[in-house]
Design a protein around this motif. Structure first.
Motif, PDB file in Angstrom:
ATOM      1  N   ALA A   1       2.717   1.999  -5.374  1.00  0.00           N
ATOM      2  CA  ALA A   1       3.895   2.095  -4.510  1.00  0.00           C
ATOM      3  C   ALA A   1       3.561   1.814  -3.055  1.00  0.00           C
ATOM      4  CB  ALA A   1       4.527   3.476  -4.649  1.00  0.00           C
ATOM      5  N   GLN A   2       2.276   1.943  -2.694  1.00  0.00           N
ATOM      6  CA  GLN A   2       1.864   1.684  -1.312  1.00  0.00           C
ATOM      7  C   GLN A   2       1.707   0.199  -1.025  1.00  0.00           C
ATOM      8  OE1 GLN A   2      -1.469   4.107   0.102  1.00  0.00           O
ATOM      9  NE2 GLN A   2      -1.152   5.521  -1.597  1.00  0.00           N
ATOM     10  N   LEU A   3       1.679  -0.623  -2.072  1.00  0.00           N
ATOM     11  CA  LEU A   3       1.458  -2.054  -1.884  1.00  0.00           C
ATOM     12  C   LEU A   3       2.717  -2.732  -1.370  1.00  0.00           C
ATOM     13  CD1 LEU A   3      -0.541  -2.925  -5.128  1.00  0.00           C
ATOM     14  CD2 LEU A   3      -1.455  -2.647  -2.820  1.00  0.00           C
ATOM     15  N   THR A   4       2.548  -3.620  -0.413  1.00  0.00           N
ATOM     16  CA  THR A   4       3.633  -4.455   0.084  1.00  0.00           C
ATOM     17  C   THR A   4       3.418  -5.865  -0.456  1.00  0.00           C
ATOM     18  OG1 THR A   4       3.828  -3.163   2.113  1.00  0.00           O
ATOM     19  CG2 THR A   4       4.773  -5.385   2.134  1.00  0.00           C
ATOM     20  N   PRO A   5       4.355  -6.421  -1.223  1.00  0.00           N
ATOM     21  CA  PRO A   5       4.129  -7.744  -1.807  1.00  0.00           C
ATOM     22  C   PRO A   5       3.984  -8.815  -0.737  1.00  0.00           C
ATOM     23  CG  PRO A   5       6.412  -7.038  -2.125  1.00  0.00           C
ATOM     24  CD  PRO A   5       5.663  -5.857  -1.597  1.00  0.00           C
ATOM     25  N   SER A   6       3.005  -9.669  -0.901  1.00  0.00           N
ATOM     26  CA  SER A   6       2.751 -10.781   0.007  1.00  0.00           C
ATOM     27  C   SER A   6       2.269 -11.946  -0.831  1.00  0.00           C
ATOM     28  CB  SER A   6       1.682 -10.394   1.042  1.00  0.00           C
ATOM     29  OG  SER A   6       0.437 -10.172   0.394  1.00  0.00           O
ATOM     30  N   MET A   7       2.174 -13.128  -0.222  1.00  0.00           N
ATOM     31  CA  MET A   7       1.749 -14.301  -0.978  1.00  0.00           C
ATOM     32  C   MET A   7       0.351 -14.104  -1.541  1.00  0.00           C
ATOM     33  SD  MET A   7       2.936 -17.155  -2.056  1.00  0.00           S
ATOM     34  CE  MET A   7       4.281 -17.625  -0.964  1.00  0.00           C
TER      35      MET A   7
ATOM     36  N   VAL B   1      -7.310  -8.372  -0.330  1.00  0.00           N
ATOM     37  CA  VAL B   1      -6.820  -8.181  -1.700  1.00  0.00           C
ATOM     38  C   VAL B   1      -7.967  -8.298  -2.699  1.00  0.00           C
ATOM     39  CG1 VAL B   1      -5.347  -9.171  -3.495  1.00  0.00           C
ATOM     40  CG2 VAL B   1      -4.472  -8.938  -1.163  1.00  0.00           C
ATOM     41  N   LYS B   2      -8.867  -9.263  -2.478  1.00  0.00           N
ATOM     42  CA  LYS B   2     -10.002  -9.447  -3.390  1.00  0.00           C
ATOM     43  C   LYS B   2     -10.955  -8.258  -3.349  1.00  0.00           C
ATOM     44  CE  LYS B   2     -10.033 -14.512  -3.322  1.00  0.00           C
ATOM     45  NZ  LYS B   2     -10.777 -15.723  -2.901  1.00  0.00           N
ATOM     46  N   ARG B   3     -11.066  -7.611  -2.189  1.00  0.00           N
ATOM     47  CA  ARG B   3     -11.973  -6.472  -2.044  1.00  0.00           C
ATOM     48  C   ARG B   3     -11.356  -5.170  -2.559  1.00  0.00           C
ATOM     49  NH1 ARG B   3     -12.720  -7.307   4.082  1.00  0.00           N
ATOM     50  NH2 ARG B   3     -13.082  -5.062   3.993  1.00  0.00           N
ATOM     51  N   MET B   4     -10.123  -5.231  -2.991  1.00  0.00           N
ATOM     52  CA  MET B   4      -9.450  -4.038  -3.495  1.00  0.00           C
ATOM     53  C   MET B   4      -9.559  -4.023  -5.019  1.00  0.00           C
ATOM     54  SD  MET B   4      -5.519  -2.883  -2.722  1.00  0.00           S
ATOM     55  CE  MET B   4      -4.889  -4.379  -3.438  1.00  0.00           C
TER      56      MET B   4
ATOM     57  N   ALA C   1      -5.458   0.720  -1.279  1.00  0.00           N
ATOM     58  CA  ALA C   1      -4.076   0.254  -1.163  1.00  0.00           C
ATOM     59  C   ALA C   1      -3.502   0.627   0.200  1.00  0.00           C
ATOM     60  CB  ALA C   1      -3.227   0.854  -2.277  1.00  0.00           C
ATOM     61  N   GLY C   2      -3.857   1.828   0.680  1.00  0.00           N
ATOM     62  CA  GLY C   2      -3.377   2.259   1.991  1.00  0.00           C
ATOM     63  C   GLY C   2      -3.903   1.400   3.114  1.00  0.00           C
ATOM     64  N   GLN C   3      -5.172   1.003   3.029  1.00  0.00           N
ATOM     65  CA  GLN C   3      -5.754   0.147   4.065  1.00  0.00           C
ATOM     66  C   GLN C   3      -5.094  -1.227   4.075  1.00  0.00           C
ATOM     67  OE1 GLN C   3      -9.856   0.558   2.775  1.00  0.00           O
ATOM     68  NE2 GLN C   3     -10.372   1.810   4.560  1.00  0.00           N
ATOM     69  N   LEU C   4      -4.830  -1.771   2.887  1.00  0.00           N
ATOM     70  CA  LEU C   4      -4.151  -3.068   2.829  1.00  0.00           C
ATOM     71  C   LEU C   4      -2.759  -2.961   3.421  1.00  0.00           C
ATOM     72  CD1 LEU C   4      -3.914  -6.018   1.881  1.00  0.00           C
ATOM     73  CD2 LEU C   4      -3.099  -5.152  -0.321  1.00  0.00           C
TER      74      LEU C   4
ATOM     75  N   LEU D   1      -7.820  -3.962  -7.611  1.00  0.00           N
ATOM     76  CA  LEU D   1      -6.387  -4.099  -7.824  1.00  0.00           C
ATOM     77  C   LEU D   1      -5.942  -3.513  -9.163  1.00  0.00           C
ATOM     78  CD1 LEU D   1      -3.773  -5.106  -6.646  1.00  0.00           C
ATOM     79  CD2 LEU D   1      -4.251  -7.368  -7.581  1.00  0.00           C
ATOM     80  N   ARG D   2      -6.742  -3.701 -10.198  1.00  0.00           N
ATOM     81  CA  ARG D   2      -6.337  -3.192 -11.509  1.00  0.00           C
ATOM     82  C   ARG D   2      -6.227  -1.667 -11.503  1.00  0.00           C
ATOM     83  NH1 ARG D   2     -10.248  -6.910 -15.437  1.00  0.00           N
ATOM     84  NH2 ARG D   2      -9.638  -8.918 -14.544  1.00  0.00           N
ATOM     85  N   GLU D   3      -7.160  -1.011 -10.810  1.00  0.00           N
ATOM     86  CA  GLU D   3      -7.116   0.455 -10.733  1.00  0.00           C
ATOM     87  C   GLU D   3      -5.921   0.912  -9.910  1.00  0.00           C
ATOM     88  OE1 GLU D   3     -10.825   1.879  -9.277  1.00  0.00           O
ATOM     89  OE2 GLU D   3     -12.019   0.730 -10.721  1.00  0.00           O
ATOM     90  N   VAL D   4      -5.621   0.175  -8.839  1.00  0.00           N
ATOM     91  CA  VAL D   4      -4.476   0.525  -7.997  1.00  0.00           C
ATOM     92  C   VAL D   4      -3.183   0.380  -8.784  1.00  0.00           C
ATOM     93  CG1 VAL D   4      -3.146  -0.172  -5.956  1.00  0.00           C
ATOM     94  CG2 VAL D   4      -5.636  -0.052  -5.831  1.00  0.00           C
ATOM     95  N   LEU D   5      -3.052  -0.718  -9.534  1.00  0.00           N
ATOM     96  CA  LEU D   5      -1.828  -0.953 -10.301  1.00  0.00           C
ATOM     97  C   LEU D   5      -1.636   0.087 -11.396  1.00  0.00           C
ATOM     98  CD1 LEU D   5      -2.028  -4.834 -10.649  1.00  0.00           C
ATOM     99  CD2 LEU D   5      -0.389  -3.554  -9.274  1.00  0.00           C
ATOM    100  N   ALA D   6      -2.713   0.628 -11.920  1.00  0.00           N
ATOM    101  CA  ALA D   6      -2.623   1.629 -12.987  1.00  0.00           C
ATOM    102  C   ALA D   6      -2.158   2.983 -12.473  1.00  0.00           C
ATOM    103  CB  ALA D   6      -3.977   1.768 -13.683  1.00  0.00           C
TER     104      ALA D   6
END
Length: 473
Positions: A207-213, A191-194, A123-126, A196-201
């Motif tokens: 909180a580190q994620l910045t919403p984007s399209m 985003v695909k390489r992250m 999440a930090g890298q994204l 995401l489900r683990e990050v969201l949990a």
């Protein structure tokens, strides 16, 4: 005997040659790092010597250091990066020393954005990449997030502008539309390489994620597989993104051309509507030179009421995988128009099936949660749901957003559209609704829309806002 003639070469300028060599070292090093992950020791050491000699921080050459970190330590560089790649209009003579400095800064921004690496992404890298991409957009004269389609705003880059310091000035009006999709593709890959489900949990990581399209697309695709904390964090990100885009779109709707003033309606007699200039002009005959005072017999007010008639807006939007940004933007845009007086808004989303989202049209967040992105295109299914909503054709506008690549049903869809248009409905075909204006439309449909007198509207969302506001106001 034949007299030998010698050619006179221009006077050599050792200092100018030195600057040019330094600039080339920096750009060769950039190319080497972009196309080969292995360090080129000679280029690295030469570039370090150049950067230190011109007084810039060595962190510019470290791909692991974000642009934010550089600017935090050296705030003066922030203003240099803004519009860095947009040359000044009166920049006639080349400042070779300045070109070397700009080459170092341009190299930093480009390398951090386009050398995205491989493997799992945190999440930090994204978040860091999104920030670096924002600096690249600022260097091109745009708002952060604008080229990636995340926020809908107007570009700042002027026509005829180019990459400063490269010795050439390509047109940014051509360069920017090409860069936008590339940035979006890189972000989508990250985003695909992250996981995401683990990050969201994990609330801390989420909180580190910045919403984007790109992130919103992934969340909408995966929402049925999320639950508990992960689903709550996903919904929070979607709502945050919706609110940010809505704020921009509301401004665009408010600024768009409205209907003509209706002078048959008396102006509201409020201080806010007071026409001070006209009031003074009409009462000048009451000026008293002795008292140096103007006596006002009558106050004049501005007309603010505009001619309006009840209108019905039917928005049909393709929710297949290639139209995600249009789906997001249109649900938000429909909700904004639904809030205008005397506008009856209906929204239909479709792929191989159609869904009527009208009951939730005032809440774009709820509408998006009810979409199912992906699948193919079956326009006639959507038309069958849309046509019964037309009650008064001449006070109805139908906006159809799609790339119009149908599954062997192009002719039936066009026949339905043609019938709707000839009934008196204002039909507006739109290739896509993005902030970058990029669009792709089936040539077969494009030609027929043009012949029908309903050419495809440019994909830029500002153009659609203008078209709708003009018709509905």
């Amino acid at each position: 005997m034949t007299e030998r003639t010698t050619e006179h070469t221009p006077e050599q300028n050792p200092e100018a040659d030195s600057h040019e060599n330094r600039r080339q070292v920096l750009y060769w090093r950039l190319l080497a790092r972009l196309f080969d992950h292995e360090e080129q020791a000679t280029l690295e050491s030469a570039s370090l010597a150049v950067v230190e000699d011109i007084g810039l921080p060595s962190g510019l050459l470290d791909p692991g250091t974000s642009v934010d970190s550089i600017v935090q330590r050296h705030p003066e560089l922030g203003s240099e990066i803004d519009r860095l790649m947009v040359p000044e209009p009166d920049e006639d003579e080349r400042d070779r020393a300045a070109e070397v400095r700009r080459a170092a800064l341009v190299s930093k921004v480009l390398l951090n954005v386009f050398a995205a690496g491989s493997g799992t992404v945190t999440a930090g890298q994204l978040s860091r990449w999104q920030s670096d991409a924002g600096w690249l957009e600022r260097a091109l004269g745009c708002r952060p997030g604008e080229l990636r389609g995340g926020r809908s705003g107007g570009g700042h880059a002027g026509r005829g502008a180019g990459l400063a310091g490269t010795g050439a000035t390509p047109d940014l009006s051509r360069l920017i539309p090409a860069i936008g999709p590339e940035l979006g593709a890189i972000e989508a890959d990250l985003v695909k390489r992250m996981h995401l489900r683990e990050v969201l949990a994990d609330p801390g990581l989420a909180a580190q994620l910045t919403p984007s399209m790109s992130l919103i697309e992934q969340l909408l695709r995966d929402k049925n597989n999320l639950s508990g904390v992960a689903l709550a964090n996903a919904k929070a990100l979607i709502r945050r993104f919706v609110d940010e885009v809505a704020e921009v779109l509301r401004t665009q709707v408010a600024q768009a051309t409205a209907g003509a003033l209706d002078r048959s309606v008396p102006p509201k007699r409020t201080f806010r509507n007071l026409d001070l200039d006209r009031t003074i002009w009409k009462n000048l005959t009451n000026w008293s030179p002795e008292e140096e005072r103007l006596y006002v017999d009558r106050l004049y007010y501005r007309h603010t009421a505009r001619k309006t008639t009840p209108q019905r807006l039917i928005v049909v939007v393709d929710q297949s995988g290639s139209m995600v940004d249009s789906m997001v933007n249109c649900t938000i845009l429909a909700s904004i128009f639904a809030g205008l007086p005397k506008v009856d808004v209906h929204l239909i989303a479709y792929d191989t099936r159609a869904i009527d989202l009208t009951p939730w049209v005032s809440d774009p967040f709820e509408m998006l949660l009810r979409t199912n992105l992906g699948g193919g295109n079956d326009g006639p299914v959507a038309m069958a749901m849309a046509r019964p909503k037309i009650t008064e054709p001449r006070s109805t506008v139908m906006v159809w957003i799609s790339d119009f690549y149908e599954f062997d049903r192009s002719q039936p869809l066009f026949e339905g559209i043609e019938a709707v248009h000839r009934s008196g409905v204002k039909f507006i075909p739109v290739g896509s609704v993005t902030s970058s204006g990029r669009q792709e439309v089936n040539p077969w449909f494009r030609e027929r829309f043009k012949a029908l007198g309903t050419p495809v509207v440019s994909g830029h969302i500002r153009k659609l806002v203008h078209e709708l506001k003009t018709f509905l106001a």
